[in-house]
Design a protein around this motif. Structure first.
Motif, mmCIF file in Angstrom:
data_model
loop_
_atom_site.group_PDB
_atom_site.id
_atom_site.type_symbol
_atom_site.label_atom_id
_atom_site.label_comp_id
_atom_site.label_asym_id
_atom_site.label_seq_id
_atom_site.Cartn_x
_atom_site.Cartn_y
_atom_site.Cartn_z
ATOM 1 N N PHE A 1 -0.485 -1.731 -7.195
ATOM 2 C CA PHE A 1 -0.903 -1.795 -5.802
ATOM 3 C C PHE A 1 -1.677 -0.525 -5.473
ATOM 4 N N PRO A 2 -2.522 -0.551 -4.431
ATOM 5 C CA PRO A 2 -3.384 0.600 -4.153
ATOM 6 C C PRO A 2 -2.600 1.794 -3.620
ATOM 7 N N THR A 3 -3.081 2.967 -3.963
ATOM 8 C CA THR A 3 -2.588 4.231 -3.426
ATOM 9 C C THR A 3 -3.720 4.854 -2.620
ATOM 10 N N ILE A 4 -3.523 4.984 -1.309
ATOM 11 C CA ILE A 4 -4.562 5.447 -0.395
ATOM 12 C C ILE A 4 -4.120 6.785 0.203
ATOM 13 N N TYR A 5 -4.983 7.781 0.061
ATOM 14 C CA TYR A 5 -4.741 9.108 0.645
ATOM 15 C C TYR A 5 -5.356 9.142 2.044
ATOM 16 N N VAL B 1 0.853 -1.189 0.000
ATOM 17 C CA VAL B 1 0.000 0.000 0.000
ATOM 18 C C VAL B 1 0.889 1.239 0.000
ATOM 19 N N GLU B 2 0.545 2.181 -0.858
ATOM 20 C CA GLU B 2 1.221 3.482 -0.884
ATOM 21 C C GLU B 2 0.348 4.478 -0.120
ATOM 22 N N TRP B 3 0.816 4.872 1.063
ATOM 23 C CA TRP B 3 0.086 5.821 1.897
ATOM 24 C C TRP B 3 0.537 7.234 1.553
#
Length: 413
Positions: free
Chosen positions: A328-332, A156-158
């Motif tokens: 992969f997901p990028t979540i803000y 996950v990219e936070w």
């Protein structure tokens, strides 16, 4: 002595006899400067042409065998160089397996551990767009199957409110709040110790920690109080008072000194102990604003990020279900609710509404302009077909000029 003939001399300087022969065109030269001048004048690369015609009688000769051997050796050198370059750039070759033998005809298939990952992705319904091999996004993807928990561990990219990005792994069964808290606990460095003051001597940690656990004894100040070094203890004062006679003569009797009162202060009312500089700073007790999670929608023409609101209590697999992600997901992680997002972000609902309005405007424009509608609806040509038609017309124009006549699209003249 007879002079040498012209064809027996160097073809460039025509002075010295030749010593070298060009592998490409067999031009004879006498020195390195003449060889360089030959390549410049004749635009010759100097590299042997493997597809050049060779007589059958010249194949079974030492020169022919050397030519074939050099050709095969050159191919092996090029393959080795390409593999080293791919390994340096982090490119995983199809069917390679990491041992550099992808060119030997091995069948490409899923790597070790990818079967469970692909099955879990299909089960949750996540649409994953793969980046080209060797790209940074592909190299950073560490999504794998967690054997202990029997679930998928996503990379996950936070993205924080200040724009910083951090990569971490999160189990698909964890809610977003727990996954983010675990990521912060793993990535954040421990609290720094306070620096020692030069003018202050650090107190003993044991004395500082154990001091609040015992009742503190404090003496009230007296006017005739002695210095701390010569002051008697409270017990000695009480004993001396009890040993004095109570019926002493009035002229010789002196007022007995009042005993120093002893006050026991409870722990709650005790003054705060001196802060130990060797201990870590206490955490801040200020309330943190509620955090909101958003999934980045990839492949959008919008200048600002298009965000999809997510439930903070839902598991990661449920949050990603039926959504498109890039590797992969990028979540803000933002402190702003969906109704109060700043100008730098766009909600998916707003973006889809703008896209529908633009499509409606295009349809309205096509309904007003007849020839444009006929071009796009009646013929139904795609951009590739239109480009191919344009190329065909250019070729026909060239043929008309060469033949000096009229050439039709069906091939007639």
């Amino acid at each position: 002595m007879a002079e040498p003939l012209l064809h027996e001399l160097c073809r460039i300087c025509h002075i010295h006899p030749p010593k070298y022969r060009c592998p490409r065109c067999s031009a004879q030269t006498c020195s390195l400067p003449c060889t360089k001048r030959h390549k410049l004048w004749a635009q010759c690369s100097g590299i042997r042409d493997p597809a050049a015609y060779v007589k059958r009688s010249d194949l079974a000769t030492p020169a022919g065998i050397d030519r074939d051997y050099n050709f095969l050796t050159g191919i092996e050198r090029q393959i080795d160089g390409a593999e080293k370059d791919a390994e340096r750039r982090g490119v995983q070759l199809a069917g390679d397996g990491g041992n550099g033998e992808a060119y030997r005809g091995r069948r490409a298939g899923p790597r070790k551990g990818e079967v469970n990952v692909l099955a879990a992705i299909r089960r949750t319904g996540v649409i994953v767009d793969r980046a080209p091999k060797g790209m940074v996004r592909s190299r950073e993807n560490k999504t794998h199957w967690h054997k202990k928990h029997k679930c998928l561990s996503w990379t996950v990219e936070w993205v924080h409110d200040n724009g910083t990005k951090e990569l971490g792994n999160a189990l698909e069964t964890l809610p977003l709040t727990d996954a983010y808290a675990k990521h912060l606990a793993e990535k954040r460095p421990p609290a720094r110790k306070r620096k020692l003051d030069v003018d202050q001597t650090p107190a003993s940690p044991a004395a500082t920690v154990d001091a609040p656990s015992k009742p503190q004894l404090s003496e009230a100040p007296a006017a005739d109080q002695q210095p701390p070094a010569t002051r008697p203890a409270a017990a000695d004062d009480a004993a001396s008072i009890e040993s004095r006679p109570s019926h002493a003569p009035e002229d010789d009797q002196e007022a007995p000194p009042s005993p120093t009162p002893v006050r026991i202060s409870p722990i709650d009312s005790a003054p705060p102990p001196t802060t130990n500089p060797l201990l870590p700073e206490p955490p801040s007790t200020q309330p943190c604003p509620p955090l909101h999670f958003y999934l980045l929608r990839p492949h959008t023409p919008s200048a600002s990020p298009v965000l999809i609101p997510l439930s903070s209590s839902a598991p990661l697999s449920q949050s990603l279900s039926h959504h498109v992600i890039l590797e992969f997901p990028t979540i803000y992680v933002l402190p702003h609710a969906p109704s109060s997002l700043p100008d730098g972000y766009t909600l998916e609902s707003v973006f889809l509404g703008q896209s529908r309005r633009e499509e409606d405007e295009v349809r309205e424009l096509l309904s007003v302009v007849p020839h444009v509608r006929a071009e796009y609806e009646d013929y139904g040509m795609t951009e590739t077909a239109r480009q191919q038609t344009v190329d065909d017309r250019k070729i026909l124009d060239v043929l008309r000029k060469d033949l000096g006549g009229t050439v039709r699209l069906d091939g007639g003249i």
